[in-house]
Every structure is written in structure tokens, then in C-alpha cells.
Design an enzyme around this catalytic site. Sequence first.
Site, PDB file in Angstrom:
ATOM      1  CG  ASP A 213      -1.983   1.079   1.167  1.00 63.52           C
ATOM      2  OD1 ASP A 213      -1.831   2.027   0.375  1.00 63.52           O
ATOM      3  OD2 ASP A 213      -2.969   0.972   1.930  1.00 63.52           O
ATOM      4  CD  GLU A 215      -3.048   6.995   0.881  1.00 62.49           C
ATOM      5  OE1 GLU A 215      -3.881   6.259   0.317  1.00 62.49           O
ATOM      6  OE2 GLU A 215      -3.089   7.267   2.093  1.00 62.49           O
ATOM      7  CG  ASN A 216      -4.312   8.174  -3.500  1.00 64.84           C
ATOM      8  OD1 ASN A 216      -5.185   7.936  -2.678  1.00 64.84           O
ATOM      9  ND2 ASN A 216      -3.880   9.398  -3.738  1.00 64.84           N
ATOM     10  N   GLY A 289      -3.908   4.312   5.651  1.00 61.34           N
ATOM     11  CA  GLY A 289      -3.320   5.533   6.161  1.00 61.34           C
ATOM     12  C   GLY A 289      -4.323   6.595   6.537  1.00 61.34           C
ATOM     13  CG  ASP A 290      -7.855   6.968   4.096  1.00 63.12           C
ATOM     14  OD1 ASP A 290      -7.746   5.773   4.464  1.00 63.12           O
ATOM     15  OD2 ASP A 290      -8.464   7.296   3.062  1.00 63.12           O
TER      16      ASP A 290
END
Length: 328
Positions: A213, A215-216, A289-290
Site C-alpha cells: 500500500d 497510498e492511492n 493511512g486515512d
Amino acid sequence: MKSMLPLLLAAAGAAAGPCDLYVAGGTPCVAAHSMVRALYDKYNGSLYQVQRASDNLTLDIPLLAAGGFANSAVQDAFCMGTDCEVLGIYDQSPSRNHLSRGPGGGAAPGADKGVNASKHRITVGGHPVYGAYFEGGMGYRNDTTTGVATGDEPETLYAVFDGTVFNDKCCFDYGNAETDNHDDGKTTMEAIYWGSCGGWGRGGGDGPWIMADLENGLWAGNTSVYAPNPSVLDQAYVTAMVKGGSNNTFGLRGGNAQTGPLSVLFQGTRPPAYTPMQKQGAIILGIGGDNSNSAIGVFFEGAITAGLASDSVDAAVHANIQAAGYGK
């Protein structure tokens, strides 16, 4: 260092834990989390903390002996007749990057719950222990760490997961994430992902996969579909690694945590738009992460290093995991 590595690994000793092996290889652990055992041969602290529902008292779960396994009998006695929740998992490394229940974030504004401490009982090396079973809405985090890679600094991450528990939701992760609990864009994460979520990227087959991962994007390689990284099938326990190199290098490793070799699932350049990395150095477990927290999975142990570990150390860590005796 390379010519001395066999001697260094031998010096770590037969009782060495994974983080002793990383130290011998010159890439010490800056985070070492485990529900089941010590990750250093001389570690004699607690592994995690539980809280029981009947009176909200807490208890640190110790080891049977230095360098050994969790003393699950202490937990069983404390939690008898009531439910217990894991409040946090202690970092065994000198960095003391302990994990506690995650705060709200951009994807899920409410704080995360802790896992049921007694839900997932297994044996490791003949000892009854418990894994951390995430059922959605559960997660752990540390946003103020010490020593964890930031920017384009290199790191190696490993974890042992249950190979039979997963889903296609986001995101069952362990690793490096944003410090503000929000999606800060590509390059701001570097975590191990386990599961069958194929919406951003995927390996061969229908999953589950060991991916990164970043991010995005969940990446099985450096293309959105990377078939050479296969689905992980018929494995009760899985070793998963992310190799986070500097200067546009990136790798994935995986293997059966009970038997067989550690395989190179991917090694090469990073996906497009993912260099240079802008890691922020928080640590997450069971969430994105979010704070995306819809995934399920079971975590047993994992660590994060300072620097990129060598292939020989990675193989030694995998062999150490197998020697611990998961499911035996």
C-alpha cells in the site's frame, strides 16, 4: 559487510529472534510488534495490554521467559467470564514505537476499536497464544514515532498473517503511513497489504495477494495488474515482506510461514508517479493511512527496519519464523 554476514548471523545465535538477525545484518528494527513471541532473544517485557469489560481493569501480557512465547494463561485467567480487548501492542525495539487504538481519520472519522483478545487462539512452538483478529472498525496506530523511515529513506517490513482470513475491503495493512490520518497522496505510505482488494491493483488470479500500500494504490508489482505475483492459496500462515528501497527501487517477498522458501514476488522500479517517496513515518496496523478500516485479517507479528535488509537476512528471518512453529 556482505562477506561477514554469515558470521554475523551465526553470532546472533540459535536462540536469535528476527530482530537479532536484522541487527546482525546492519539494519536494526525500529519497530517490533508481536502478539505471540519475543522478536529478540533477550526481550523480557510485555507483548500487549488487554482491558476486560467487566470492570475496565487492564493487564500487560508477559512472556513465559525472556526470548520466549506469550504467557496466555495469564490472559485466560484475567479474562475468564468476560470479554477482553487489546488496548495496545508494545514495541520491543529500543525505539519504543508502541501501537494503541487508532484515532479517527479521513476515511473513518470515529476512533478505532481494539480487537477481541481471545478470539483467535492458535499454538506456536507448542504454546497456546492469541493473534490479533481484525473484524472491521478495528485498528492501531502511532503517529509520533522514532527512527521510522521518512522521505525516500530505505526500510524493510515483514509480517506474519493468517492465510485464511481476509476480504476485499480497504485495507489490512502493517507499516509506514501518514502522520495526520488523512490521504496525503501517492508516495506517502509504504505498508504491507494482505487481502483480495483488487480495485487499485492486483496480482495473478483472484487473490488474496501480498501487496504494498503506497497510498492511492495497492501494488503487486509496478503495473496495475502484475500476474507474476500469484494468489496465495492453501497457506495457513503467511510471511509477507515489503522492500522499500531508495532511488526508485521496490520489492515484495512472500512465503509459507510453516515450510518452503521465501519467494521474490516482485523486484524492480516503483510504479509510475511513486518516486521519490515521501514517507511520513507513522505506523499502522489493520487499517489504511486515512483510517480506512473495513478490512479483516489476523496479525501475529511484524517488524520495520532502519535500512534495506539483504536477501540473506530476509531468508534467515523467514527461516526463523518457520522454526518458531506456527500451528504446531
